[in-house]
Design an enzyme around this catalytic site. Sequence first.
Site, short mmCIF file in Angstrom:
data_model
loop_
_atom_site.label_atom_id
_atom_site.label_comp_id
_atom_site.label_asym_id
_atom_site.label_seq_id
_atom_site.Cartn_x
_atom_site.Cartn_y
_atom_site.Cartn_z
N SER A 146 -77.98 -18.69 -30.88
CA SER A 146 -78.60 -19.86 -31.49
C SER A 146 -80.09 -19.85 -31.16
O SER A 146 -80.49 -19.29 -30.13
CB SER A 146 -77.99 -21.15 -30.94
OG SER A 146 -78.74 -22.30 -31.34
N TYR A 161 -74.87 -26.42 -24.38
CA TYR A 161 -74.99 -25.50 -25.51
C TYR A 161 -76.15 -24.54 -25.28
O TYR A 161 -76.03 -23.33 -25.48
CB TYR A 161 -75.19 -26.30 -26.78
CG TYR A 161 -75.28 -25.48 -28.05
CD1 TYR A 161 -74.14 -24.95 -28.64
CD2 TYR A 161 -76.51 -25.26 -28.68
CE1 TYR A 161 -74.22 -24.20 -29.81
CE2 TYR A 161 -76.59 -24.52 -29.84
CZ TYR A 161 -75.44 -23.99 -30.41
OH TYR A 161 -75.52 -23.26 -31.56
#
Length: 256
Positions: A146, A161
């Site tokens: 990401s 995350y």
Amino acid sequence: MKNYFDLKGNVAVVTGASTGLGLQMAKAFASQGANLVLLARRMNLLEENAKAITEEFGVEVLPFTCDITKTEMVEAAVKATMERFGRVDILVNNAGTGAVGPAEEITDEQFRHEMNIDLFGTFVCAREFGKEMIKAKYGRIINIASMYGLVGNMIVGSAPYHAAKGGVVNFTRALAAEWGKYGVTVNSICPGYFYTDLTTETLDSDYFQAIAKRSIPLERYGRSGELDTCALFLASPASTYVTGQNIAVDGGYTCV
């Protein structure tokens, strides 16, 4: 003209292939002739996807239920892949989750859950499918990290995350360094925000549209298909000398 992205005869395994970006990438591989193994937890969706992909592209597709956090299920997926196809050329570690909330309110369980799926699950799949690639002296591993594995953010709290995806980024480098001698390349894609069935309403909100105009040089979010070309490049003979790279596909978000 030579097709540098020809995947005929290849077998591509995609985790998290029931919906969203995983399904889109699977279709992109099929469009170039790759046979597929679709992994996720919901067999009903996998079977629907397998049928549709076979009808559209004429490739073989094996849907297989797999929770990537359970080693025995990943081992079973490898066994099923080898029994059906006898090879595995491409692995896309796409399955993931996202814990959202202020860091001071994130629970131990939320943090462990995030690391278990996004980092440990990626490791287990790479390890188990990688064993077959090492035997074959060939493989393409693509980890879906990401842009938030590269930078922090002030939009929404998501420290677990960030931590997990940051781990995926450096795991990619480590595995590339270790497995290059076996002919296995390992790269990651670091997507920004993309439109999917689950994100469209949020990204089209006034709040997120303002963020796009302010924070993304291209002033918009990723559209369907715009991640596929990067995945095709990394899976194909066109990327023979590319390994250990983390490629941001984010409209320029991380360059400013």
